[in-house]
Design a protein around this motif. Structure first.
Motif, PDB file in Angstrom:
ATOM      1  N   GLN A  37      -0.193  -3.238 -25.669  1.00 30.03           N
ATOM      2  CA  GLN A  37      -0.232  -3.945 -24.386  1.00 30.03           C
ATOM      3  C   GLN A  37       1.170  -4.234 -23.858  1.00 30.03           C
ATOM      4  N   ILE A  38       2.110  -4.521 -24.746  1.00 28.57           N
ATOM      5  CA  ILE A  38       3.491  -4.709 -24.289  1.00 28.57           C
ATOM      6  C   ILE A  38       4.026  -3.411 -23.701  1.00 28.57           C
ATOM      7  N   GLY A  39       3.753  -2.291 -24.369  1.00 30.70           N
ATOM      8  CA  GLY A  39       4.166  -1.001 -23.836  1.00 30.70           C
ATOM      9  C   GLY A  39       3.521  -0.714 -22.491  1.00 30.70           C
ATOM     10  N   VAL A  40       2.224  -1.011 -22.377  1.00 27.10           N
ATOM     11  CA  VAL A  40       1.521  -0.818 -21.107  1.00 27.10           C
ATOM     12  C   VAL A  40       2.104  -1.725 -20.031  1.00 27.10           C
ATOM     13  N   GLY A  41       2.264  -3.005 -20.366  1.00 26.21           N
ATOM     14  CA  GLY A  41       2.741  -3.960 -19.378  1.00 26.21           C
ATOM     15  C   GLY A  41       4.100  -3.591 -18.820  1.00 26.21           C
ATOM     16  N   ALA A  42       5.036  -3.268 -19.709  1.00 28.59           N
ATOM     17  CA  ALA A  42       6.391  -2.940 -19.255  1.00 28.59           C
ATOM     18  C   ALA A  42       6.407  -1.632 -18.473  1.00 28.59           C
ATOM     19  N   THR A  43       5.688  -0.625 -18.966  1.00 25.08           N
ATOM     20  CA  THR A  43       5.685   0.680 -18.296  1.00 25.08           C
ATOM     21  C   THR A  43       5.063   0.593 -16.909  1.00 25.08           C
ATOM     22  N   VAL A  44       3.895  -0.046 -16.811  1.00 21.39           N
ATOM     23  CA  VAL A  44       3.198  -0.097 -15.528  1.00 21.39           C
ATOM     24  C   VAL A  44       3.923  -1.025 -14.555  1.00 21.39           C
ATOM     25  N   ALA A  45       4.448  -2.149 -15.041  1.00 19.03           N
ATOM     26  CA  ALA A  45       5.166  -3.066 -14.153  1.00 19.03           C
ATOM     27  C   ALA A  45       6.359  -2.375 -13.507  1.00 19.03           C
ATOM     28  N   VAL A  46       7.140  -1.665 -14.315  1.00 20.24           N
ATOM     29  CA  VAL A  46       8.288  -0.937 -13.765  1.00 20.24           C
ATOM     30  C   VAL A  46       7.806   0.183 -12.849  1.00 20.24           C
ATOM     31  N   GLY A  47       6.680   0.816 -13.211  1.00 17.47           N
ATOM     32  CA  GLY A  47       6.147   1.899 -12.398  1.00 17.47           C
ATOM     33  C   GLY A  47       5.673   1.457 -11.029  1.00 17.47           C
ATOM     34  N   GLN A  48       5.359   0.169 -10.871  1.00 20.79           N
ATOM     35  CA  GLN A  48       4.913  -0.347  -9.567  1.00 20.79           C
ATOM     36  C   GLN A  48       6.078  -0.688  -8.644  1.00 20.79           C
ATOM     37  N   LEU A  49       7.291  -0.785  -9.182  1.00 22.54           N
ATOM     38  CA  LEU A  49       8.430  -1.212  -8.361  1.00 22.54           C
ATOM     39  C   LEU A  49       8.669  -0.306  -7.153  1.00 22.54           C
ATOM     40  N   PRO A  50       8.592   1.028  -7.295  1.00 27.11           N
ATOM     41  CA  PRO A  50       8.765   1.844  -6.086  1.00 27.11           C
ATOM     42  C   PRO A  50       7.771   1.504  -4.982  1.00 27.11           C
ATOM     43  N   THR A  76       5.606   5.558  -2.107  1.00 21.59           N
ATOM     44  CA  THR A  76       4.153   5.707  -2.262  1.00 21.59           C
ATOM     45  C   THR A  76       3.742   6.305  -3.599  1.00 21.59           C
ATOM     46  N   THR A  77       4.698   6.704  -4.419  1.00 23.40           N
ATOM     47  CA  THR A  77       4.368   7.400  -5.664  1.00 23.40           C
ATOM     48  C   THR A  77       4.336   6.436  -6.831  1.00 23.40           C
ATOM     49  N   ASP A  78       3.281   6.531  -7.639  1.00 22.73           N
ATOM     50  CA  ASP A  78       3.185   5.744  -8.870  1.00 22.73           C
ATOM     51  C   ASP A  78       3.571   6.645 -10.037  1.00 22.73           C
ATOM     52  N   VAL A  79       4.661   6.293 -10.719  1.00 22.56           N
ATOM     53  CA  VAL A  79       5.156   7.145 -11.812  1.00 22.56           C
ATOM     54  C   VAL A  79       4.920   6.513 -13.178  1.00 22.56           C
ATOM     55  N   SER A  80       4.121   5.451 -13.248  1.00 23.09           N
ATOM     56  CA  SER A  80       3.944   4.753 -14.531  1.00 23.09           C
ATOM     57  C   SER A  80       3.289   5.645 -15.573  1.00 23.09           C
ATOM     58  N   ALA A  81       2.529   6.640 -15.142  1.00 24.40           N
ATOM     59  CA  ALA A  81       1.891   7.534 -16.113  1.00 24.40           C
ATOM     60  C   ALA A  81       2.888   8.469 -16.780  1.00 24.40           C
ATOM     61  N   HIS A  82       4.114   8.530 -16.255  1.00 28.14           N
ATOM     62  CA  HIS A  82       5.110   9.448 -16.793  1.00 28.14           C
ATOM     63  C   HIS A  82       6.071   8.765 -17.773  1.00 28.14           C
ATOM     64  N   GLY A  83       5.862   7.500 -18.081  1.00 26.72           N
ATOM     65  CA  GLY A  83       6.678   6.850 -19.082  1.00 26.72           C
ATOM     66  C   GLY A  83       7.644   5.831 -18.518  1.00 26.72           C
ATOM     67  N   PHE A  84       8.147   4.989 -19.420  1.00 28.92           N
ATOM     68  CA  PHE A  84       8.982   3.852 -19.044  1.00 28.92           C
ATOM     69  C   PHE A  84      10.327   4.308 -18.461  1.00 28.92           C
ATOM     70  N   ILE A  85      10.970   5.258 -19.112  1.00 22.72           N
ATOM     71  CA  ILE A  85      12.309   5.689 -18.676  1.00 22.72           C
ATOM     72  C   ILE A  85      12.244   6.303 -17.283  1.00 22.72           C
ATOM     73  N   ARG A  86      11.278   7.177 -17.054  1.00 26.49           N
ATOM     74  CA  ARG A  86      11.155   7.801 -15.736  1.00 26.49           C
ATOM     75  C   ARG A  86      10.797   6.759 -14.683  1.00 26.49           C
ATOM     76  N   SER A  87      10.012   5.763 -15.053  1.00 28.09           N
ATOM     77  CA  SER A  87       9.656   4.717 -14.101  1.00 28.09           C
ATOM     78  C   SER A  87      10.884   3.912 -13.683  1.00 28.09           C
ATOM     79  N   ILE A  88      11.776   3.632 -14.629  1.00 27.31           N
ATOM     80  CA  ILE A  88      13.019   2.911 -14.300  1.00 27.31           C
ATOM     81  C   ILE A  88      13.869   3.747 -13.348  1.00 27.31           C
ATOM     82  N   ALA A  89      13.974   5.035 -13.639  1.00 25.39           N
ATOM     83  CA  ALA A  89      14.768   5.907 -12.774  1.00 25.39           C
ATOM     84  C   ALA A  89      14.198   5.948 -11.363  1.00 25.39           C
ATOM     85  N   ALA A  90      12.869   6.019 -11.266  1.00 21.18           N
ATOM     86  CA  ALA A  90      12.242   6.054  -9.941  1.00 21.18           C
ATOM     87  C   ALA A  90      12.465   4.751  -9.192  1.00 21.18           C
TER      88      ALA A  90
END
Length: 542
Positions: A144-157, A163-177
């Protein structure tokens, strides 16, 4: 007799409605409407985590919830989807190549949800409910911590106007996006996102009984309808079709690639559902039956899969609302289903005015709550094993992905469980004359019986002059050929040292199985089986 049997058969359907009282009706109606006000917008938001249309989340509040109401044992649990399940769904589809290679992911989603349901039903047939529950709380917290951090960062864009949700592609890519989206942030979107998040947090803190998701969604729709924010560049969700979900058959083109993800989703769906069901059970209500929950959750997914739904599980937030509003039975869930049907039939054009930033705000607030630092602190204080399992699972989730994280967490839990089971638990008493009493305090099974037999030999070697060993086998619950052969070898080796083996306190179910072998039957014929350790220790030596 016929009437009794018919009643028993009827009770398998809608078990929580058995003995229904008229006085519960008002509470169930109110609870169903209250839970619907939370679960419907929340499920729509979770669908966006999986890069699926919002109506998929709406449909998940229909058939799976109805099937669980028919079969499930929890009186107040609300079954749709959760942020963890939605994220694992997105990861599975992406890893299987569905998102990149398919214009229509729905047939593959159907196949995935069906596979999850079949896996849960197979687990029910094998009666694996209690086995799955051996997966530790630390594993769930880590995932759940992994999910929470990954999805939260993925929602920032999306919160910034992309308009793109990148949370399914991992934490690092979500931060970059998220970093890439900062220079092009849309002011109106940022203001709406900040206001929505603030409203959700404030209502959660100070007005917990208010359906905050419904209010935030309604506010977002009204702003678009009466201010024209969409003309200023505010992104809206895709058009929501009116009507009920169509019946569709799955495609099995990517089935093999989705099996690992389906296994992870099935495990997490069962664990989350069971945890919620037990957490909201009132005193005096029937205990949660793990195997019944496996069957109900499996059927909800298998049947619901043909109607465009995400994999379903019990959700804590809507179940807590359901319970807090006074739900007495699963009639409250049926009310929520009816509400979802009405929304799908009549409110499609209205929902189409919903800003993407509003849904992203709902997801962001929900998944941030999964980053449970308090549990990590508690694990550190109580069990370092649990702490490191949670930390490693979370770290794998953030670096390698959520599916490997589930695998690592489950593997680590199994290793810890096996280590505990294999730990020697031998109690050697004071000799009574020439008899050495020994208690085996752990259950014997294939993997640990040799270590316990060697411990008995070591105890005898440490006390020269013993002519008999009185071995208490009160934990001989499961008898395998390996266990019997190892005990027979222990008897033979003790005999070669001039020491007689006596066994005591063998439970009847263990003795009945052991008698099928020649060694234990011979032991009984020689009078070396005693009812208690005391009797075996005090019997004179031959």
């Amino acid at each position: 007799m016929t009437s009794s049997r018919a009643t028993g058969r009827r009770s398998r359907l809608f078990p929580t409605l058995a003995g229904y009282r008229r006085g519960w009706l008002g509470a169930d109606l109110l609870a169903g409407l209250s839970a619907g006000a939370v679960v419907i917008p929340q499920a729509m938001a979770y669908a966006t985590i999986a890069n699926l249309p919002v109506q998929i989340g709406l449909y998940t509040c229909m058939v799976p919830m109805l099937v669980y109401a028919m079969l499930g044992g929890s009186r107040a649990m609300s079954v749709s989807t959760t942020s963890t399940i939605a994220t694992l769904t997105a990861t599975t589809l992406v890893s299987a190549g569905v998102a990149a290679g398919s214009d229509d992911p729905i047939p593959d989603l159907i196949a995935l949800t069906l596979l999850v349901g079949v896996l849960l039903l197979v687990a029910r047939l094998a009666k694996l409910g209690s086995l799955v529950e051996n997966i530790s709380r630390a594993t769930i917290v880590g995932v759940q911590i992994g999910v929470g951090a990954t999805v939260a960062v993925g929602q920032l864009p999306k919160l910034l106007g992309e308009t793109t949700d990148v949370s399914a592609h991992g934490f690092i890519r979500s931060i970059a996006a998220a970093i890439d989206a900062v220079p092009s942030a849309h002011l109106a979107t940022v203001l709406l996102s900040a206001g929505s998040i603030l409203a959700l947090l404030l209502m959660k803190a100070f007005l917990p009984k208010v359906p905050a998701p419904l209010i935030v969604v309604a506010t977002g729709i009204l702003l678009v309808a009466f201010t024209g924010l969409d003309d200023a560049g505010l992104a809206l969700i895709d058009r929501v079709p009116q009507g009920l979900p169509p019946f569709t058959l799955p495609t099995f083109e990517h089935l093999g690639a989705m099996v690992p993800g389906a296994c992870a989703i099935a495990v997490m769906a069962f664990l989350e559902s069971t945890a919620v069901a037990r957490g909201i059970r009132r005193s005096g209500e029937p205990q949660v039956d793990s195997n019944q929950e496996l069957f109900a959750t499996g059927a909800a997914n298998a049947i619901g899969s043909f109607f465009h739904v995400l994999p379903a599980a019990g959700g804590f937030s809507q179940s807590a609302v359901n319970l807090g509003a006074g739900a007495r039975t699963q009639l409250s869930s049926i009310v929520t289903v009816v509400l979802a049907l009405l929304v799908a039939i009549f409110l499609g054009p209205v929902l189409s005015l919903l800003p993407q930033a509003t849904l992203a705000s709902l997801v962001f607030v929900a998944v941030v709550g999964l980053i449970d630092i308090g549990s990590l602190v508690r694990f550190w204080r109580i069990s370092r094993n649990d702490f490191w399992i949670a930390v490693v699972t979370a770290a794998v989730g953030l670096s390698a992905g959520l599916l490997p994280a589930v695998a690592v967490g489950i593997t680590a839990t199994i290793v810890v469980v096996l280590r505990e089971l294999n730990r020697l638990r031998v109690e050697v008493g004071e000799p009574l004359g020439e008899v050495l009493p020994v208690r085996l305090l752990a259950p014997l099974y294939t993997a640990n019986v040799l270590a316990h037999a060697n411990a008995v030999l070591d105890a005898v070697a440490a006390r020269p002059g013993m002519r008999s060993v009185a071995l208490e086998l009160s934990r001989l619950d499961v008898v395998s050929v390996t266990v019997l052969d190892t005990l027979a070898d222990l008897d033979r080796e003790l005999g070669e040292r001039g020491v007689e083996l006596r066994v005591a306190a063998v439970p009847e179910w263990g003795a009945a199985a052991a008698r099928r072998g020649s060694w234990f039957a011979g032991l009984e014929q020689q009078g070396r089986v005693y009812p208690t350790l005391d009797a075996a220790s005090k019997a004179p030596c031959a």
